[in-house]
Motif scaffolding. Structure first.
Motif, PDB file in Angstrom:
ATOM      1  N   ASN A 111       0.811  -1.225   0.000  1.00  0.00           N
ATOM      2  CA  ASN A 111       0.000   0.000   0.000  1.00  0.00           C
ATOM      3  C   ASN A 111       0.843   1.274   0.000  1.00  0.00           C
ATOM      4  OD1 ASN A 111       0.770  -0.130   2.698  1.00  0.00           O
ATOM      5  ND2 ASN A 111      -1.319  -0.247   3.508  1.00  0.00           N
ATOM      6  N   GLU A 112       2.104   1.199   0.394  1.00  0.00           N
ATOM      7  CA  GLU A 112       2.942   2.397   0.265  1.00  0.00           C
ATOM      8  C   GLU A 112       3.106   2.780  -1.208  1.00  0.00           C
ATOM      9  OE1 GLU A 112       6.233   3.552   2.374  1.00  0.00           O
ATOM     10  OE2 GLU A 112       5.792   2.458   4.219  1.00  0.00           O
ATOM     11  N   TRP A 113       3.119   1.778  -2.066  1.00  0.00           N
ATOM     12  CA  TRP A 113       3.196   2.054  -3.511  1.00  0.00           C
ATOM     13  C   TRP A 113       1.814   2.367  -4.084  1.00  0.00           C
ATOM     14  CZ3 TRP A 113       1.192   0.167  -8.052  1.00  0.00           C
ATOM     15  CH2 TRP A 113       1.805   0.610  -9.233  1.00  0.00           C
ATOM     16  N   ALA A 132       3.715  10.795   4.646  1.00  0.00           N
ATOM     17  CA  ALA A 132       3.929  12.227   4.385  1.00  0.00           C
ATOM     18  C   ALA A 132       3.373  13.011   5.561  1.00  0.00           C
ATOM     19  CB  ALA A 132       3.233  12.647   3.094  1.00  0.00           C
ATOM     20  N   PHE A 133       4.061  14.114   5.910  1.00  0.00           N
ATOM     21  CA  PHE A 133       3.674  14.885   7.087  1.00  0.00           C
ATOM     22  C   PHE A 133       4.037  16.346   6.843  1.00  0.00           C
ATOM     23  CE2 PHE A 133       3.968  16.141  11.629  1.00  0.00           C
ATOM     24  CZ  PHE A 133       2.818  15.537  12.127  1.00  0.00           C
ATOM     25  N   VAL A 134       3.028  17.211   6.828  1.00  0.00           N
ATOM     26  CA  VAL A 134       3.225  18.641   6.552  1.00  0.00           C
ATOM     27  C   VAL A 134       2.505  19.442   7.632  1.00  0.00           C
ATOM     28  CG1 VAL A 134       2.866  20.526   4.917  1.00  0.00           C
ATOM     29  CG2 VAL A 134       3.360  18.220   4.075  1.00  0.00           C
ATOM     30  N   VAL A 135       3.200  20.410   8.219  1.00  0.00           N
ATOM     31  CA  VAL A 135       2.608  21.285   9.230  1.00  0.00           C
ATOM     32  C   VAL A 135       2.685  22.729   8.745  1.00  0.00           C
ATOM     33  CG1 VAL A 135       2.701  22.069  11.637  1.00  0.00           C
ATOM     34  CG2 VAL A 135       3.368  19.711  11.067  1.00  0.00           C
ATOM     35  N   LEU A 136       1.542  23.395   8.688  1.00  0.00           N
ATOM     36  CA  LEU A 136       1.486  24.825   8.389  1.00  0.00           C
ATOM     37  C   LEU A 136       1.150  25.600   9.656  1.00  0.00           C
ATOM     38  CD1 LEU A 136      -0.664  25.141   5.104  1.00  0.00           C
ATOM     39  CD2 LEU A 136       1.771  24.655   5.320  1.00  0.00           C
ATOM     40  N   HIS A 137       1.846  26.712   9.851  1.00  0.00           N
ATOM     41  CA  HIS A 137       1.500  27.660  10.911  1.00  0.00           C
ATOM     42  C   HIS A 137       1.496  29.054  10.304  1.00  0.00           C
ATOM     43  CE1 HIS A 137       2.469  29.904  14.867  1.00  0.00           C
ATOM     44  NE2 HIS A 137       1.187  29.542  14.882  1.00  0.00           N
ATOM     45  N   HIS A 138       0.388  29.771  10.460  1.00  0.00           N
ATOM     46  CA  HIS A 138       0.208  31.072   9.814  1.00  0.00           C
ATOM     47  C   HIS A 138       0.451  30.983   8.302  1.00  0.00           C
ATOM     48  CE1 HIS A 138      -0.284  32.709  13.737  1.00  0.00           C
ATOM     49  NE2 HIS A 138       0.993  32.822  14.053  1.00  0.00           N
ATOM     50  N   ALA A 144       8.270   5.411   1.328  1.00  0.00           N
ATOM     51  CA  ALA A 144       9.259   5.009   0.326  1.00  0.00           C
ATOM     52  C   ALA A 144       9.024   5.677  -1.025  1.00  0.00           C
ATOM     53  CB  ALA A 144       9.234   3.495   0.166  1.00  0.00           C
ATOM     54  N   PHE A 145       7.785   6.046  -1.335  1.00  0.00           N
ATOM     55  CA  PHE A 145       7.464   6.609  -2.645  1.00  0.00           C
ATOM     56  C   PHE A 145       6.894   8.019  -2.548  1.00  0.00           C
ATOM     57  CE2 PHE A 145       6.965   1.999  -2.658  1.00  0.00           C
ATOM     58  CZ  PHE A 145       7.857   1.641  -3.658  1.00  0.00           C
ATOM     59  N   ARG A 164       5.798  16.429  -4.348  1.00  0.00           N
ATOM     60  CA  ARG A 164       4.975  16.450  -5.558  1.00  0.00           C
ATOM     61  C   ARG A 164       4.220  15.138  -5.804  1.00  0.00           C
ATOM     62  NH1 ARG A 164       5.173  20.321  -9.021  1.00  0.00           N
ATOM     63  NH2 ARG A 164       4.825  18.975 -10.834  1.00  0.00           N
ATOM     64  N   THR A 165       4.286  14.237  -4.839  1.00  0.00           N
ATOM     65  CA  THR A 165       3.585  12.963  -4.962  1.00  0.00           C
ATOM     66  C   THR A 165       2.113  13.154  -4.624  1.00  0.00           C
ATOM     67  OG1 THR A 165       5.585  11.803  -4.254  1.00  0.00           O
ATOM     68  CG2 THR A 165       3.518  10.564  -4.206  1.00  0.00           C
TER      69      THR A 165
END
Length: 393
Positions: free
Chosen positions: A32-34, A88-94, A105-106, A110-111
């Motif tokens: 499932n990672e792929w 994947a892990f993204v944190v936005l502040h302001h 792994a993949f 831009r994924t």
């Protein structure tokens, strides 16, 4: 003459084939990672075009060297990613990217990631925009005002408001580990070329409308179909025209479609987008529906998504169809109390779009859990996300 006892038994059911079990194979670790990053290789798709101006998210990297407390132990974010199979892990502040990592792994910036039921929260945003456009008259409208093919079904008198809050009273609990459950038959119909609409039209009424929460992919799927019927366009086209062009997206998104024709997107679960673009959707909700000075999602709809006045949708009151740390409203899971007004989109296998307007925090977490649902992994994730919000607040 051969006796009946000597005759070979007649098989009344067939063994599941590879084709029937596509969903199981696609969702199994470690594959499932792929698959969660390559759904466009596996299913037909429709593009959600990025046509507006590109607005890069500012970068202000922070190592986020913090710990959260879970199960009587302190854990780092590295522990979180390992324990909950983060990709994947993204944190936005302001509105700035303060932390970003791609353990999958993949995966990368831009994924395009398979978002599963975060798609439901996006469908809610699109329904609101269609209401503001006048394409949909009211949340009190009935399903059959737009889809007369549901006349005579359990959805005959169901309102859009009941679909949005998953209180239609139609369908059974979603049990992924039961081979012949409604959600598994839905998955098989979607991927194997079955009659998806016919399956949903056959769903039984199990409760009075409006009285109980029952998490329902069927409810959300009908919302997507209502939106398409009301706007006269596909879900992907409407999302591109009325949402994606305004958020400053990095890339086109896409919905994958059912195999059977006429092919249809799953407003309940087939949107794929980059983690940063998913974060842009969260930023839109954190900013009261405004992007680049333009009101995209009406402010009242954002407020409606923070929580419901209905007692059966309050945090801790959802019953067996929801974990006790959640409430529900408007196709979003709510976490609010007097001091905490966060809400989150969720998808199976650990997908999160967490929004805390009071802290001006948006967090996107994509994952590849071994199972569709996992209450302990979910609770650990929410504990960590709340800790991050507290850190910045």
């Amino acid at each position: 003459m051969t006796s009946t006892t000597d005759r070979p038994a007649i098989r009344t059911t067939r063994e599941p084939s590879w084709w029937d079990r596509q969903g199981d194979l696609i969702m199994r670790r470690p594959f499932n990672e792929w698959t969660f990053t390559h759904m466009n290789w596996l299913m037909p798709t429709e593009r959600v075009a990025r046509s507006g101006p590109h607005r890069p998210l500012p970068l202000s990297p922070d190592p986020l060297d913090l710990t959260y407390r879970f199960a009587d132990a302190d854990h780092t974010l590295t522990d979180l990613h390992r324990r909950t199979f983060t990709t994947a892990f993204v944190v936005l502040h302001h509105g700035e990217i303060v932390h970003e990592t791609y353990p999958g792994a993949f995966a990368g910036p831009r994924t395009r990631m398979q978002l599963f039921s975060i798609s439901k929260s996006v469908t809610s945003m699109l329904v609101c925009i269609a209401l503001a456009d006048g394409a949909i008259g009211s949340v009190k409208d009935r399903v059959t005002d737009y889809r007369p093919d549901f006349l005579g079904t359990a959805y005959d008198e169901t309102t859009l408001a009941e679909l949005l809050d998953m209180t239609s009273g139609v369908g059974e609990p979603e049990l992924w580990d039961v081979p012949d459950s409604g959600i598994k038959r839905f998955e098989q119909a979607v991927m194997g070329g079955g009659d998806v609409a016919g399956l949903i039209r056959s769903a039984p009424r199990t409760a009075a409308p409006g009285e109980h929460f029952n998490y329902s992919t069927f409810d959300a799927q009908i919302l997507g179909w209502v939106l398409e019927a009301a706007t006269g366009t596909t879900l992907a086209e409407y999302a591109a025209k009325r949402l994606w062009r305004f958020i400053g997206a990095d890339r086109d998104a896409y919905y994958w479609l059912t195999r059977a024709r006429p092919r249809t997107a799953l407003g309940a679960g087939s949107l794929n987008a980059t983690p940063r673009d998913v974060a842009r959707l969260g930023l839109l909700m954190a900013n009261d529906g405004v992007a680049d000075g333009i009101q995209i999602v009406p402010r009242e709809w954002v407020r409606r998504s923070l929580g419901s006045d209905l007692p059966q949708l309050a945090v801790g009151s959802l019953g067996p169809s929801g974990y006790p740390h959640y409430g529900y409203s408007n196709q979003w899971w709510t976490l609010g109390d007097s001091a905490f007004q966060a809400f989150t989109g969720l998808g199976v296998h650990g997908q999160y779009l967490f929004v805390d307007p009071s802290a001006d925090i948006v967090i996107v977490k994509c994952s590849a859990w071994p199972t569709q649902d996992d209450e302990l992994r979910d609770l650990e994730t929410i504990t960590a996300l709340r800790r991050i919000a507290d850190h910045f607040a």
